[in-house]
Design a protein around this motif. Structure first.
Motif, mmCIF file in Angstrom:
data_model
loop_
_atom_site.group_PDB
_atom_site.id
_atom_site.type_symbol
_atom_site.label_atom_id
_atom_site.label_comp_id
_atom_site.label_asym_id
_atom_site.label_seq_id
_atom_site.Cartn_x
_atom_site.Cartn_y
_atom_site.Cartn_z
ATOM 1 N N ALA A 187 0.923 -1.480 -0.483
ATOM 2 C CA ALA A 187 0.141 -0.385 0.155
ATOM 3 C C ALA A 187 0.803 1.441 0.157
ATOM 4 C CB ALA A 187 -0.108 0.582 1.118
ATOM 5 N N THR A 188 2.062 0.988 0.898
ATOM 6 C CA THR A 188 2.517 2.137 0.669
ATOM 7 C C THR A 188 3.287 3.007 -0.667
ATOM 8 O OG1 THR A 188 3.731 1.827 3.344
ATOM 9 C CG2 THR A 188 5.010 2.591 1.901
ATOM 10 N N ARG A 189 3.298 1.532 -1.083
ATOM 11 C CA ARG A 189 4.072 1.834 -2.457
ATOM 12 C C ARG A 189 3.591 2.204 -3.469
ATOM 13 N NH1 ARG A 189 8.791 0.801 -5.229
ATOM 14 N NH2 ARG A 189 9.032 0.570 -7.461
ATOM 15 N N ALA A 190 1.885 1.560 -3.476
ATOM 16 C CA ALA A 190 0.990 2.219 -4.254
ATOM 17 C C ALA A 190 0.457 3.857 -4.572
ATOM 18 C CB ALA A 190 -0.395 1.449 -3.905
ATOM 19 N N ARG A 191 0.887 4.076 -3.015
ATOM 20 C CA ARG A 191 0.860 5.821 -2.369
ATOM 21 C C ARG A 191 1.835 5.955 -3.714
ATOM 22 N NH1 ARG A 191 -0.509 7.701 3.135
ATOM 23 N NH2 ARG A 191 -1.373 9.435 2.076
ATOM 24 N N PHE A 192 2.658 5.900 -3.406
ATOM 25 C CA PHE A 192 4.520 7.336 -4.057
ATOM 26 C C PHE A 192 3.974 6.509 -5.672
ATOM 27 C CE2 PHE A 192 6.962 6.252 -0.088
ATOM 28 C CZ PHE A 192 6.204 7.261 0.310
ATOM 29 N N PHE A 193 3.479 5.676 -6.366
ATOM 30 C CA PHE A 193 3.645 5.264 -7.572
ATOM 31 C C PHE A 193 2.762 4.444 -7.492
ATOM 32 C CE2 PHE A 193 7.575 4.152 -6.049
ATOM 33 C CZ PHE A 193 8.563 5.629 -6.569
ATOM 34 N N PRO A 194 1.206 5.208 -8.099
ATOM 35 C CA PRO A 194 -0.239 4.990 -8.946
ATOM 36 C C PRO A 194 -0.457 4.011 -10.241
ATOM 37 C CG PRO A 194 -0.015 7.402 -8.529
ATOM 38 C CD PRO A 194 1.160 7.080 -8.290
ATOM 39 N N GLY A 195 0.240 4.512 -10.394
ATOM 40 C CA GLY A 195 0.015 3.734 -12.072
ATOM 41 C C GLY A 195 1.762 3.080 -12.379
ATOM 42 N N GLU A 196 1.712 2.098 -11.497
ATOM 43 C CA GLU A 196 3.003 1.623 -11.841
ATOM 44 C C GLU A 196 2.225 -0.283 -12.431
ATOM 45 O OE1 GLU A 196 6.927 0.324 -9.190
ATOM 46 O OE2 GLU A 196 5.465 0.500 -8.682
ATOM 47 N N ASP A 197 2.958 -0.915 -12.810
ATOM 48 C CA ASP A 197 3.184 -2.003 -13.142
ATOM 49 C C ASP A 197 3.430 -3.077 -12.037
ATOM 50 O OD1 ASP A 197 2.520 -4.512 -14.067
ATOM 51 O OD2 ASP A 197 3.881 -4.243 -15.996
ATOM 52 N N ARG A 198 2.157 -3.645 -11.654
ATOM 53 C CA ARG A 198 2.741 -4.325 -10.092
ATOM 54 C C ARG A 198 2.983 -5.618 -10.006
ATOM 55 N NH1 ARG A 198 0.557 -1.317 -6.269
ATOM 56 N NH2 ARG A 198 0.533 -3.534 -4.535
ATOM 57 N N ALA A 199 2.593 -5.947 -11.712
ATOM 58 C CA ALA A 199 3.076 -7.448 -11.990
ATOM 59 C C ALA A 199 4.854 -7.954 -11.672
ATOM 60 C CB ALA A 199 3.220 -7.880 -13.622
ATOM 61 N N PRO A 200 6.159 -6.975 -12.129
ATOM 62 C CA PRO A 200 7.221 -7.395 -12.073
ATOM 63 C C PRO A 200 7.726 -7.252 -10.166
ATOM 64 C CG PRO A 200 6.509 -5.926 -13.554
ATOM 65 C CD PRO A 200 6.029 -5.453 -13.234
ATOM 66 N N LEU A 201 6.890 -6.820 -9.610
ATOM 67 C CA LEU A 201 6.901 -6.835 -8.167
ATOM 68 C C LEU A 201 6.775 -7.956 -7.585
ATOM 69 C CD1 LEU A 201 5.139 -2.802 -7.702
ATOM 70 C CD2 LEU A 201 7.152 -3.628 -7.729
ATOM 71 N N THR A 202 7.643 -8.069 -6.772
ATOM 72 C CA THR A 202 7.819 -9.188 -5.705
ATOM 73 C C THR A 202 6.590 -8.982 -4.560
ATOM 74 O OG1 THR A 202 10.487 -9.397 -6.003
ATOM 75 C CG2 THR A 202 9.496 -10.335 -4.350
ATOM 76 N N ALA A 203 5.926 -10.542 -4.072
ATOM 77 C CA ALA A 203 4.658 -10.056 -3.562
ATOM 78 C C ALA A 203 5.869 -9.839 -2.071
ATOM 79 C CB ALA A 203 4.091 -11.237 -3.435
ATOM 80 N N PRO A 204 5.295 -10.179 -0.886
ATOM 81 C CA PRO A 204 5.536 -9.968 0.440
ATOM 82 C C PRO A 204 6.193 -10.555 1.088
ATOM 83 C CG PRO A 204 4.097 -7.850 0.085
ATOM 84 C CD PRO A 204 4.053 -9.020 -1.177
ATOM 85 N N GLN A 205 5.479 -11.753 0.397
ATOM 86 C CA GLN A 205 5.048 -13.559 1.074
ATOM 87 C C GLN A 205 7.422 -13.560 0.374
ATOM 88 O OE1 GLN A 205 2.932 -12.206 0.018
ATOM 89 N NE2 GLN A 205 1.509 -12.466 1.527
ATOM 90 N N ASP A 206 6.995 -13.290 -1.082
ATOM 91 C CA ASP A 206 8.305 -14.040 -1.791
ATOM 92 C C ASP A 206 9.461 -13.511 -0.901
ATOM 93 O OD1 ASP A 206 6.997 -16.161 -3.248
ATOM 94 O OD2 ASP A 206 6.903 -14.630 -4.698
#
Length: 217
Positions: A187-206
């Motif tokens: 949620a923190t990153r989403a506030r900073f980069f609202p239009g970002e493609d989130r697919a390449p990001l690493t899941a918190p669990q991973d």
């Protein structure tokens, strides 16, 4: 003599990396989960139990000094110390130009990211020393980046404080770790980069699974 139950205090445990690490640590540690959102903590408790662990939920604001004093006293009374403190709590104020930062957001950023961290270091250190425990913090270097005045300045101040503590405790303990996680769809990153493609990001669990060996080494 009975071996003391291993304990992990997670400040900022309701979501993101804090929650993921609470789940990852659940099989080996009793989780003391601190966050402001009761509902999210209850959901975390369900996931911790599903992994065979147990959690003590502490719906508290880390910026409230009496609450943190009460928390530390309760931990000392019940367990006598901490094996691990993971500090994942952060305030992410809205982005904005440095000349127009909101006063309330600025103060909240200082209170949460700097003052609360300073206070917690003093309160938690004796608990960690009692168990030869360690403290874990997460860097996110945004200082000097445009529009990151609130977050970048207070996160940099937090890290300066933490690294001072780290240098001071090399010989005496507790061990202080500073890790830099991979970008995650939080949620923190989403506030900073609202239009970002989130697919390449690493899941918190991973990311929690990747970082876990460093926490416990």
């Amino acid at each position: 003599m009975t071996t003391p139950e291993k304990t992990a205090l997670i400040t900022g445990a309701s979501r993101g990396l804090g929650a993921a690490l609470a789940e990852a640590l659940a099989p080996t540690h009793h989780i003391i989960a601190v966050a402001r959102t009761t509902g999210a903590l209850e959901e975390l408790d369900d996931r911790v139990r599903a992994r065979g662990g147990a959690a003590t939920l502490a719906p508290m604001d880390i910026g409230v000094e009496p609450a943190m004093q009460q928390l530390v006293a309760s931990v000392a009374g019940r367990w006598g110390g901490l094996d691990l403190w993971v500090h994942a709590a952060i305030h992410a104020a809205p982005l904005g130009p440095a000349a127009h930062l909101d006063e309330k957001d600025w103060q909240k950023s200082l209170d949460t990211n700097v003052t609360a961290t300073r206070r917690l270091i003093g309160l938690v250190e004796p608990l960690l020393l009692a168990r030869e425990g360690r403290a874990v913090f997460f860097d996110d270097p945004r200082g000097g980046q445009k529009f990151f005045g609130h977050y970048g300045a207070t996160k940099a101040a937090q890290m300066a404080l933490v690294r001072s503590w780290q240098a001071e405790t090399v010989k005496t303990g507790p061990r202080v770790l500073v890790l830099e996680p991979a970008p995650m769809p939080t949620a923190t990153r989403a506030r900073f980069f609202p239009g970002e493609d989130r697919a390449p990001l690493t899941a918190p669990q991973d990311e929690a699974a990747r970082l876990l060996p460093e926490l416990l080494a």
